[in-house]
Every structure is written in C-alpha cells, then in structure tokens.
Design an enzyme around this catalytic site. Sequence first.
Site, PDB file in Angstrom:
ATOM      1  N   GLY A 183       0.753  -1.074  -0.003  1.00  0.00           N
ATOM      2  CA  GLY A 183      -0.059   0.106   0.147  1.00  0.00           C
ATOM      3  C   GLY A 183       0.867   1.346  -0.043  1.00  0.00           C
ATOM      4  O   GLY A 183       0.313   2.197   0.261  1.00  0.00           O
ATOM      5  N   CYS A 184       2.297   1.137  -0.068  1.00  0.00           N
ATOM      6  CA  CYS A 184       2.769   2.318   0.141  1.00  0.00           C
ATOM      7  C   CYS A 184       3.460   2.428  -1.639  1.00  0.00           C
ATOM      8  O   CYS A 184       4.102   1.574  -1.973  1.00  0.00           O
ATOM      9  CB  CYS A 184       4.114   2.195   0.844  1.00  0.00           C
ATOM     10  SG  CYS A 184       5.065   3.865   1.124  1.00  0.00           S
ATOM     11  N   GLY A 185       3.357   3.739  -1.962  1.00  0.00           N
ATOM     12  CA  GLY A 185       4.082   3.991  -3.235  1.00  0.00           C
ATOM     13  C   GLY A 185       5.296   5.076  -3.402  1.00  0.00           C
ATOM     14  O   GLY A 185       5.881   5.050  -4.418  1.00  0.00           O
TER      15      GLY A 185
END
Length: 281
Positions: free
Chosen positions: A118-120
């Site tokens: 979920g982290c970009g």
Amino acid sequence: MPEAHHTFPLEDGSVHTETIARWRDQGWIHEEDQLAVETPVALEFNGVSHAVMLATPCDLASFALGFALSEGIVDNRADFYSAVVEHSAPGILVHCVIADHAFQKLGDRRRNMTGRTGCGLCGVESLDQVFRPLPSRQAIPAENARISISAMRTALNNLASMQPINRVTGGMHAAAWSAPDGALMQVCEDVGRHNALDKLIGRMTEQNLVSQDGFLLITSRASVEMVQKAATVGIQCLVAISAPTALAVETAKAAGMTLIAFARGDRFVAYAHADRITVTD
C-alpha cells in the site's frame, strides 16, 4: 467473452494454508484457512539492487518488467533484456538486465526504495522525485478514447470471478485490462495495489496489449502513483472501484487520462474527461 489469462494459479505458492480456531455460534470450530502470501522481493538492475517490495511471490518476471516501465527506468520493451528469478531463504531476488543507456539514466536519479504493502513513495530521497514528468502524449482521437457504461458494467461484473487468489483468501488487490466491450483480457493479483498494476503492465507489454484500445480497472483507490504508472505506459482510461485523491485527479487531467472512481454496479463518478463516457454502445 474471451477467457481471461489467470496470472496466478493457486498452486504456485501465492496461498498459504493455516490451521485456525474460528469462534461461531458460541463455540470453537477448528479448520483450515487460506491466507495470501507476501514476501520480500528485491529488484536488481544490472547487478545493482534498486528496490525491495513486499509482494505476492508469483508472476515476478512480468512484475519486474512492469515496474521498470511504469517507473520510467526503461522507456520501452526493447531496453529490458531479461529477468531471472532467484529464490532464497530471506526472500526472492529478481535479476534484471537493461540497456546500458537506461542503466546510466537510472544511476543519475537512483533511489534506494524499500516498499511496503500500500505504499508508493517509500525511500524517495527528495520532493523533486515525487512528481516525475510524464511522457508527452498527442491528442487522443475522441473515437479511440471513449468508454461505454455497459462496458464498465460488464468488466465490473466479471472481475471477481477472475480473481482466483482473492476468492480463497479475501486479501488481494487486482488490476485488470478490459477490451472496449468490457471483456477482461488480463487480470493480475497481488497483496499490493501498485504491485498488481506493475504485473499487469508487464503482462500487457509482453502480449502487446498496451497499444490496444481499452481501459484499466483496479480494485483499489486511485492514488497519484496509480495514475502516474498508467500514464507512463500510455493507458488512456483508469476505472477505480474506490476513491481517488485530489492529486490523482489533477494528474489525470494533466495527462489527458479519463479517470472514473467509485465504480460499483451502475454507479460511478467521472473526475476527468467525463465527455468520453458514452451512455449507449
């Protein structure tokens, strides 16, 4: 409708079986449950480690190709020579070989990025790296950029049946490519939404689908990173099941991308280029 190519068969290590105790009707039920697998996957380019992501350990060659394209590490398929997957005790290493000029460009802006589900933007070293310039696109002919409501409905209705891992675990994101009539041509799953999209981009590139008309469907929110990745490879329309962010909408407008969110059944919200959506086929 054409049969979708299931990217992840269940027997490839993407699902883990765990014995659990379930409380139901005032008593314990002991049974087996299916869990989505996530493992560290390191991407190495020309012998230099670049990124470590937590991902579902399948379809990793396509993942590496899609990541290289969507992050602008290579400009085209021809600059990505190979990807070899090596399994080890701590995780998985994907050895990628890219063209020398692409590797030189990567060195000029190299970042050490440790990804989490979920982290970009993990590991970005400066604010200048967040908003990378997107490729300039010629004006899209109206007849080639349209998306019909019936096509969206068809794609949405069939997506769940083409997510085999999510069907047994309930813990996966999906990214899918739909033909203009709503037929799902390719569906990829992963515990991370960015990873699912990168796998899809890799698959689409391998099968020459990127240049064809259609639209992208994702089971997550439409964040700016998802819009950037899609725009980088020339995708013209993104349909998200959940909400967009303000920056994603701004980026989609600037990139000339149709952005649709909250797409559920016959309801959706158009945030960019609503004029391209047709009520009738």
